[in-house]
Design a protein around this motif. Structure first.
Motif, mmCIF file in Angstrom:
data_model
loop_
_atom_site.group_PDB
_atom_site.id
_atom_site.type_symbol
_atom_site.label_atom_id
_atom_site.label_comp_id
_atom_site.label_asym_id
_atom_site.label_seq_id
_atom_site.Cartn_x
_atom_site.Cartn_y
_atom_site.Cartn_z
ATOM 1 N N PHE A 120 -5.741 3.407 8.551
ATOM 2 C CA PHE A 120 -4.781 4.401 8.080
ATOM 3 C C PHE A 120 -3.848 3.800 7.030
ATOM 4 N N GLY A 121 -3.337 2.611 7.307
ATOM 5 C CA GLY A 121 -2.400 1.980 6.384
ATOM 6 C C GLY A 121 -3.016 1.625 5.053
ATOM 7 N N ALA A 122 -4.359 1.542 4.988
ATOM 8 C CA ALA A 122 -5.023 1.257 3.713
ATOM 9 C C ALA A 122 -4.773 2.363 2.698
ATOM 10 N N GLY A 123 -4.224 3.491 3.161
ATOM 11 C CA GLY A 123 -3.827 4.548 2.240
ATOM 12 C C GLY A 123 -2.796 4.098 1.220
ATOM 13 N N ASN A 124 -2.204 2.919 1.437
ATOM 14 C CA ASN A 124 -1.303 2.340 0.423
ATOM 15 C C ASN A 124 -1.981 2.199 -0.933
ATOM 16 N N VAL A 125 -3.317 2.189 -0.933
ATOM 17 C CA VAL A 125 -4.046 2.050 -2.193
ATOM 18 C C VAL A 125 -3.757 3.223 -3.117
ATOM 19 N N GLY A 126 -3.173 4.279 -2.577
ATOM 20 C CA GLY A 126 -2.763 5.401 -3.420
ATOM 21 C C GLY A 126 -1.829 4.987 -4.542
ATOM 22 N N PHE A 184 -4.833 -3.447 -4.749
ATOM 23 C CA PHE A 184 -6.029 -3.182 -3.959
ATOM 24 C C PHE A 184 -6.146 -4.083 -2.733
ATOM 25 N N PRO A 185 -6.064 -5.410 -2.867
ATOM 26 C CA PRO A 185 -6.159 -6.220 -1.646
ATOM 27 C C PRO A 185 -4.983 -5.994 -0.707
ATOM 28 N N ALA A 186 -3.792 -5.745 -1.272
ATOM 29 C CA ALA A 186 -2.619 -5.519 -0.432
ATOM 30 C C ALA A 186 -2.721 -4.214 0.346
ATOM 31 N N SER A 187 -3.652 -3.336 -0.040
ATOM 32 C CA SER A 187 -3.857 -2.068 0.660
ATOM 33 C C SER A 187 -5.137 -2.080 1.479
ATOM 34 N N LEU A 188 -6.241 -2.438 0.822
ATOM 35 C CA LEU A 188 -7.545 -2.295 1.456
ATOM 36 C C LEU A 188 -7.821 -3.346 2.526
ATOM 37 N N LEU A 189 -7.047 -4.425 2.545
ATOM 38 C CA LEU A 189 -7.260 -5.442 3.577
ATOM 39 C C LEU A 189 -6.496 -5.153 4.862
#
Length: 432
Positions: free
Chosen positions: A128-134, A254-259
């Protein structure tokens, strides 16, 4: 539920931070100063932090399905109104209003925690938090659409250029709201339903909650701040174009979100605190190298030598690619660390995820509001652009020391029994 909440959060995160790219054409159209422009992003970030605690509590009491749908529709309305703004004052008000989107994070954390068992919560919350990639969405689609549609009118009433972007977001937000309302379980889980509000707020008295909040400032507040700050840093210090700077910034986002899912998976298996140790270690190394200023030591050569004068020794400079690689590694550690922080919350506070997660998220996001001005002031005071990373180094060091001394205190009180399994919360530990 997890898939739709993640898509919805990604879209709301994109709308929340869209002024990072829309700001430049807005500045040209309205003749804004850089200070005026900075406030558009700042007020959106501020409003995306202020209501995180109430949003988390509301999701616990009324269900995440209701709260998410309301946030999606409200964000859609404010996003559309931005396209109609005719003055800086109106833009400022609407930028603040669209910032409500940022509060979806704590609502989603509470919602997903209610639906997943403990041994899967770390991974689920990470997904869910990977939504930061927005944060990267507008950086990719914005410049192209703004350039391609400038001067045109669409559907008879939508202007092209930067005004088209918020209209597209508004339409997508409404579509996702309809999908989420119709496709997620109607019988939602509400762990806080019927409980007095005062009872839900009791855990906020514990020092542990505020310690988790400090961690989240380091891994999330700094992430938000750098997402907005890095394009300018690349342009000013490496003489890059804005489009190139935006792409390089994406290698951090991207890594700060998708990881985050990876961080959640590691936290489920290795323990959240162990993952936090590695997170802070990598952040300390990378920020230490990034904060070193370019330059050299000047040594006075005496007349006893062959020729008097000065000599430059110990030259140090960091090129574009070493800088970008270090920033990428910093983003990787933040992405994993964000999941580890939130893995702690349902373990220690299984029935108060909304309130505890709300406070942690609120303070973390407020860090994203306060850090950019702090970057600017320290840079102006020292004259060193790398002072940005000196601030982050000190913040990370303070969090790491606080965490380590807390662990030492726990081990001192409960060793040797606790030494091999201090990840498990105990009643006695709850007071640490």
């Amino acid at each position: 539920m997890l898939a739709l909440s993640t898509v919805a959060f990604t879209l709301m995160f994109a709308a929340w931070l869209m002024f990072g790219v829309l700001g430049l054409p807005i500045r040209d159209e309205f003749g804004l100063t850089d200070v005026q422009l900075s406030w558009l992003s700042a007020v959106a970030i501020l409003n995306g932090a202020l209501w995180r605690l109430p949003a988390g509590i509301a999701a616990d009491r009324f269900g995440g399905r209701v709260v998410f749908t309301v946030l999606l529709l409200a964000t859609a309305l404010f996003s559309y109104l931005i396209s109609l703004a005719g003055s800086y004052g109106m833009l400022l008000v609407l930028a603040f209003a669209v910032g409500f989107a940022g509060n979806a994070f704590t609502a989603g954390i509470a919602w997903n925690s209610a639906w997943f068992p403990r041994h899967h919560q770390g991974f689920a919350l990470g997904v869910f938090g990977a939504g930061n990639v927005g944060a990267s969405v507008t950086k990719f689609i914005g410049p192209v659409l703004i350039t391609a549609t400038a001067g045109g009118t669409y559907l008879g009433f939508v202007e092209g250029g930067w005004r088209l972007i918020p209209v597209i977001y508004a339409a997508l937000l409404v579509i996702v709201a309809v999908l989420l309302w119709t496709m997620t379980p109607r019988q939602d889980r509400k762990p806080g339903a019927g409980r007095p509000l005062r009872e839900q707020l009791v855990p906020l008295r514990q020092v542990r909650v505020w310690r988790f909040s400090a961690y989240y400032v380091a891994v999330f507040g700094a992430y938000v701040a750098l997402s907005a700050w890095l394009p300018k840093y690349y342009v000013d210090n490496f003489d890059l174009s804005l489009s190139t700077a935006a792409l390089l910034t994406a290698t951090f986002i991207f890594p700060a979100s998708l990881l985050r899912p990876v961080g959640g998976w590691f936290s489920d298996r290795l323990g959240a605190r162990r993952v936090m140790y590695w997170t802070f270690a990598i952040m300390l190394v990378t920020t230490f190298l990034l904060m070193m200023p370019n330059g050299h030591v000047v040594v006075e050569v005496s007349e006893k030598h062959t020729s008097a004068g000065t000599a430059d020794v110990l030259p140090y400079s960091i090129g574009l690619w070493p800088f970008a690689i270090l920033v990428f590694l910093l983003g990787c550690s933040m992405g994993i660390g964000k999941a580890a922080v939130y893995k702690h919350i349902p373990e220690y506070f299984p029935t108060e995820v909304g309130s505890v997660g709300g406070l942690v998220g609120m303070l973390g996001a407020l860090g994203g509001f306060f850090l950019p001005p702090l970057f600017a002031y320290t840079t102006a005071w020292t004259g060193l652009p790398s002072a940005t990373f000196f601030v982050l180094f000190l913040l990370t060091l303070a969090c790491a020391i606080w965490m380590h001394f807390t662990v030492l205190q726990m081990l001192h009180e409960q060793s040797p029994e606790l030494a091999d399994h201090f990840e498990q919360p105990t009643p006695r530990e709850a007071h640490v």
